[in-house]
Design an enzyme around this catalytic site. Structure first.
Site, PDB file in Angstrom:
ATOM      1  N   THR A 141       1.337  -1.222   0.093  1.00 25.55           N
ATOM      2  CA  THR A 141       0.153   0.118   0.088  1.00 25.55           C
ATOM      3  C   THR A 141       1.103   1.265   0.149  1.00 25.55           C
ATOM      4  O   THR A 141       2.296   0.899   1.000  1.00 25.55           O
ATOM      5  CB  THR A 141      -1.143  -0.006   1.270  1.00 25.55           C
ATOM      6  OG1 THR A 141      -1.668   1.680   1.678  1.00 25.55           O
ATOM      7  CG2 THR A 141      -0.120  -0.097   2.352  1.00 25.55           C
ATOM      8  N   GLU A 143       0.423   3.445   1.947  1.00 24.99           N
ATOM      9  CA  GLU A 143       0.015   3.946   2.989  1.00 24.99           C
ATOM     10  C   GLU A 143       1.883   4.245   3.755  1.00 24.99           C
ATOM     11  O   GLU A 143       2.152   4.942   4.747  1.00 24.99           O
ATOM     12  CB  GLU A 143      -0.370   3.587   4.145  1.00 24.99           C
ATOM     13  CG  GLU A 143      -1.988   4.108   3.744  1.00 24.99           C
ATOM     14  CD  GLU A 143      -3.612   3.731   4.560  1.00 24.99           C
ATOM     15  OE1 GLU A 143      -2.924   3.369   5.825  1.00 24.99           O
ATOM     16  OE2 GLU A 143      -4.615   3.660   4.313  1.00 24.99           O
TER      17      GLU A 143
HETATM   18  P1  NAD Z   1      -9.988  -6.831   2.712  1.00 26.23           P
HETATM   19  O1  NAD Z   1      -9.955  -6.612   3.820  1.00 26.23           O
HETATM   20  O2  NAD Z   1     -11.537  -6.421   2.153  1.00 26.23           O
HETATM   21  O3  NAD Z   1      -9.873  -8.748   2.548  1.00 26.23           O
HETATM   22  C1  NAD Z   1      -8.309  -8.927   2.957  1.00 26.23           C
HETATM   23  C2  NAD Z   1      -9.226 -10.760   3.240  1.00 26.23           C
HETATM   24  O4  NAD Z   1      -8.217 -11.310   3.511  1.00 26.23           O
HETATM   25  C3  NAD Z   1     -10.132 -11.331   3.700  1.00 26.23           C
HETATM   26  O5  NAD Z   1     -11.223 -11.905   2.732  1.00 26.23           O
HETATM   27  C4  NAD Z   1      -9.654 -11.795   4.861  1.00 26.23           C
HETATM   28  O6  NAD Z   1     -10.646 -13.100   5.107  1.00 26.23           O
HETATM   29  C5  NAD Z   1      -7.884 -12.404   4.120  1.00 26.23           C
HETATM   30  N1  NAD Z   1      -7.697 -12.444   5.570  1.00 26.23           N
HETATM   31  C6  NAD Z   1      -7.617 -11.489   6.631  1.00 26.23           C
HETATM   32  N2  NAD Z   1      -6.270 -12.396   7.855  1.00 26.23           N
HETATM   33  C7  NAD Z   1      -6.111 -13.636   6.896  1.00 26.23           C
HETATM   34  C8  NAD Z   1      -5.786 -14.662   7.148  1.00 26.23           C
HETATM   35  N3  NAD Z   1      -4.453 -14.695   8.391  1.00 26.23           N
HETATM   36  N4  NAD Z   1      -5.233 -16.015   6.521  1.00 26.23           N
HETATM   37  C9  NAD Z   1      -6.086 -15.976   5.717  1.00 26.23           C
HETATM   38  N5  NAD Z   1      -6.526 -14.521   4.632  1.00 26.23           N
HETATM   39  C10 NAD Z   1      -6.768 -13.815   5.796  1.00 26.23           C
HETATM   40  O7  NAD Z   1      -8.783  -6.283   2.527  1.00 26.23           O
HETATM   41  P2  NAD Z   1      -8.022  -5.015   0.616  1.00 26.23           P
HETATM   42  O8  NAD Z   1      -9.134  -4.140   0.734  1.00 26.23           O
HETATM   43  O9  NAD Z   1      -8.852  -6.117  -0.350  1.00 26.23           O
HETATM   44  O10 NAD Z   1      -7.412  -5.765   0.800  1.00 26.23           O
HETATM   45  C11 NAD Z   1      -6.287  -6.508  -0.155  1.00 26.23           C
HETATM   46  C12 NAD Z   1      -4.935  -6.300   0.432  1.00 26.23           C
HETATM   47  O11 NAD Z   1      -4.818  -5.207  -0.244  1.00 26.23           O
HETATM   48  C13 NAD Z   1      -4.277  -5.762   1.217  1.00 26.23           C
HETATM   49  O12 NAD Z   1      -3.010  -6.547   1.870  1.00 26.23           O
HETATM   50  C14 NAD Z   1      -4.239  -4.021   1.803  1.00 26.23           C
HETATM   51  O13 NAD Z   1      -3.246  -3.986   2.573  1.00 26.23           O
HETATM   52  C15 NAD Z   1      -4.136  -4.109  -0.160  1.00 26.23           C
HETATM   53  N6  NAD Z   1      -4.322  -2.457   0.096  1.00 26.23           N
HETATM   54  C16 NAD Z   1      -5.579  -2.712  -0.079  1.00 26.23           C
HETATM   55  C17 NAD Z   1      -6.240  -1.379  -0.328  1.00 26.23           C
HETATM   56  C18 NAD Z   1      -7.413  -0.522  -0.288  1.00 26.23           C
HETATM   57  O14 NAD Z   1      -8.434   0.529  -0.316  1.00 26.23           O
HETATM   58  N7  NAD Z   1      -8.365  -1.269   0.127  1.00 26.23           N
HETATM   59  C19 NAD Z   1      -5.631  -0.212  -1.135  1.00 26.23           C
HETATM   60  C20 NAD Z   1      -4.145  -0.863  -1.596  1.00 26.23           C
HETATM   61  C21 NAD Z   1      -3.493  -1.834  -1.189  1.00 26.23           C
HETATM   62  O1  DAU Z   2      -4.159   4.184   0.713  1.00 24.70           O
HETATM   63  C1  DAU Z   2      -3.544   2.567   0.393  1.00 24.70           C
HETATM   64  C2  DAU Z   2      -5.104   2.224   2.066  1.00 24.70           C
HETATM   65  O2  DAU Z   2      -6.502   2.570   1.741  1.00 24.70           O
HETATM   66  C3  DAU Z   2      -5.034   1.163   1.608  1.00 24.70           C
HETATM   67  O3  DAU Z   2      -4.022   0.429   2.483  1.00 24.70           O
HETATM   68  C4  DAU Z   2      -6.220   0.013   3.209  1.00 24.70           C
HETATM   69  O4  DAU Z   2      -6.242  -1.301   3.105  1.00 24.70           O
HETATM   70  C5  DAU Z   2      -7.418   1.130   2.520  1.00 24.70           C
HETATM   71  O5  DAU Z   2      -8.770   1.098   3.435  1.00 24.70           O
HETATM   72  C6  DAU Z   2      -7.221   2.728   2.467  1.00 24.70           C
HETATM   73  O6  DAU Z   2      -7.115   3.395   3.746  1.00 24.70           O
HETATM   74  P1  DAU Z   2      -8.096   4.862   4.283  1.00 24.70           P
HETATM   75  O7  DAU Z   2      -6.985   5.217   5.541  1.00 24.70           O
HETATM   76  O8  DAU Z   2      -7.147   6.083   3.075  1.00 24.70           O
HETATM   77  O9  DAU Z   2      -8.908   4.109   3.949  1.00 24.70           O
HETATM   78  P2  DAU Z   2     -10.873   5.074   3.873  1.00 24.70           P
HETATM   79  O10 DAU Z   2     -11.265   3.924   3.696  1.00 24.70           O
HETATM   80  O11 DAU Z   2     -10.714   4.087   6.153  1.00 24.70           O
HETATM   81  O12 DAU Z   2     -10.453   6.353   4.824  1.00 24.70           O
HETATM   82  C7  DAU Z   2     -10.399   6.825   3.473  1.00 24.70           C
HETATM   83  C8  DAU Z   2      -9.912   8.465   4.529  1.00 24.70           C
HETATM   84  O13 DAU Z   2     -11.795   8.638   5.262  1.00 24.70           O
HETATM   85  C9  DAU Z   2      -9.401   9.039   4.956  1.00 24.70           C
HETATM   86  O14 DAU Z   2      -9.300  10.106   5.222  1.00 24.70           O
HETATM   87  C10 DAU Z   2     -10.894   9.270   6.833  1.00 24.70           C
HETATM   88  C11 DAU Z   2     -11.733   9.013   6.103  1.00 24.70           C
HETATM   89  N1  DAU Z   2     -13.243   8.700   6.456  1.00 24.70           N
HETATM   90  C12 DAU Z   2     -12.897   6.972   6.741  1.00 24.70           C
HETATM   91  C13 DAU Z   2     -14.111   6.707   7.375  1.00 24.70           C
HETATM   92  C14 DAU Z   2     -14.374   4.997   7.321  1.00 24.70           C
HETATM   93  C15 DAU Z   2     -13.629   9.324   7.218  1.00 24.70           C
HETATM   94  O15 DAU Z   2     -13.997  10.573   7.102  1.00 24.70           O
HETATM   95  N2  DAU Z   2     -15.445   8.966   7.837  1.00 24.70           N
HETATM   96  C16 DAU Z   2     -14.498   7.465   7.814  1.00 24.70           C
HETATM   97  O16 DAU Z   2     -16.082   7.097   8.313  1.00 24.70           O
END
Ligand code: NAD
Ligand code: DAU
Length: 336
Positions: A125, A127
């Site tokens: 990520t 982050e």
């Molecule tokens: P998510 O929380 O939707 O999904 C995570 C999945 O991992 C779930 O299906 C959960 O059951 C599984 N999991 C958790 N712990 C586990 C374990 N110990 N063993 C096996 N499975 C397990 O997450 P997401 O948003 O789909 O993110 C997927 C990946 O992408 C993560 O590594 C996250 O850091 C990365 N990522 C997410 C974002 C975003 O915006 N969501 C952005 C950049 C990178």
């Molecule tokens: O940048 C990549 C990351 O983006 C991933 O690695 C993480 O898994 C993913 O969760 C996401 O992290 P953020 O913290 O940026 O996402 P989130 O959706 O939680 O929040 C987005 C922005 O919105 C952040 O500035 C916090 C704000 N927010 C979030 C929530 C849940 C609010 O203002 N209100 C809310 O209720």
């Protein structure tokens, strides 16, 4: 290719599994997922019977299970999506983030090294780079300066992946992507949470002044970038992935309200997230130039598609927001 995809029942992992099964019928996928609160087999509806897809419920910390799957299915590539992924949860209970994101990744790396696999791709990520001021972008050379327990655990995993490549020649890649949005995202994350609340005329809890900036990327475009890295990326390299699409949280919430025809009086500014990163912005130049990748969907198209998807998939949403989700929401937002 025989792929072990971990976390393939979560948001991005399930989008990736569906894309590969649809577009690359020569690939076989073993999908290992613990099915935590974020894992959901409904994300894979229509793909569970696919002969190229084998779903296994299990933990990435279970070395014996992973070794057994490697041998049984002749796995030659691992893609690690599995993680605890929500920053707010990491600020309440960081321990499980270390277990899965750090120990789990280490467990996969050890088995990958023993089996000398062709590629290990760590889905990381932006982050891990910390927070930006008003100018500039994260590049692959930016220092690693994570600020939350979530991003600290992801950074630790990245360092381990690098170390296995550097010390023992494991063929690794790391991708670092910006914020994803799209179909099947769990409604704890900002965009689906706001869509769900607005659909039900509930308050939209915007943290602090709402002027925090994220670079939003449609999930399908993240998946195509991962595919490019997997098939064309240089071994040992890190690739940034982003949408070049910076928006303040208030701008995003405004678009959601407009699309749903709801009033801005639903917005409520609430207590801020501790240590909230102010701005993320990604320079994806290396990924675009070296791998010929670019995002295919504009934010305006993607957000409209996403809102319409949540409106048409109320059953999927209702299954999630009943039960444990309500307790989560209460505990996070009640006194905010
Ligand atoms: P998510 O929380 O939707 O999904 C995570 C999945 O991992 C779930 O299906 C959960 O059951 C599984 N999991 C958790 N712990 C586990 C374990 N110990 N063993 C096996 N499975 C397990 O997450 P997401 O948003 O789909 O993110 C997927 C990946 O992408 C993560 O590594 C996250 O850091 C990365 N990522 C997410 C974002 C975003 O915006 N969501 C952005 C950049 C990178
Ligand atoms: O940048 C990549 C990351 O983006 C991933 O690695 C993480 O898994 C993913 O969760 C996401 O992290 P953020 O913290 O940026 O996402 P989130 O959706 O939680 O929040 C987005 C922005 O919105 C952040 O500035 C916090 C704000 N927010 C979030 C929530 C849940 C609010 O203002 N209100 C809310 O209720």
């Amino acid at each position: 290719m025989n792929l072990l995809v971990t976390g393939g029942a979560g948001f991005i992992g399930s989008n990736f599994v569906r894309m590969v099964l649809r577009d690359h019928p020569d690939c076989r996928i073993v999908n290992l997922d613990k099915l935590t609160y974020a894992g959901n087999l409904e994300n894979l509806a229509g793909y569970m019977e696919n002969p190229n897809h084998m779903f296994v419920r299990g933990d990435i910390c279970d070395a014996d299970l992973i070794s057994q799957l490697m041998d049984e299915y002749g796995i030659n590539v691992m893609i690690n999506f599995a993680a605890e992924s929500h920053v707010d949860r990491s600020l309440v209970d960081p321990g499980v983030f270390i277990d899965t994101n750090v120990t789990g990744t280490l467990t996969l790396l050890k088995v990958a090294l023993e089996r000398k696999i062709d590629r290990f791709l760590q889905v990381s990520t932006d982050e891990v780079y910390g927070s930006l001021g008003p100018d500039g972008f994260f590049t692959e050379q930016s220092p690693i300066q994570p600020n939350s327990p979530y991003s600290a655990s992801k950074a630790a995993a990245d360092h381990l992946v690098h170390a296995f490549g550097h010390s023992w020649g494991l063929k690794v890649n790391i991708t670092r992507c910006s914020n994803n949005y799209g179909e099947y995202q769990f409604p704890e994350k900002m965009i689906p949470l706001m869509i769900h609340n607005a659909m039900h005329d509930k308050e939209l809890p915007v943290y602090g002044d709402g002027l925090y900036i994220r670079d939003w990327l449609y999930v399908y475009d993240h998946c195509t970038a991962i595919w490019q890295v997997l098939t064309k990326g240089r071994i040992g390299e890190v690739y940034n992935i982003g949408g070049n699409n910076e928006k303040t949280n208030l701008e995003v919430v405004g678009l959601i309200l407009e699309h749903l025809g709801k009033p801005s009086t639903l917005i409520r500014h609430v207590k801020d997230r501790p240590g909230h990163d102010r701005r993320y912005a990604i320079d994806s130049g290396k990924t675009m130039q070296e791998l010929g990748w670019s995002p295919s969907v504009t934010f305006e198209e993607g957000i409209a598609r996403t809102i319409d998807w949540y409106r048409s998939n109320t059953e999927w949403l209702n299954h999630i927001v009943s039960g444990a989700y309500q307790q989560y929401y209460e505990s996070m937002y009640r006194d905010r």
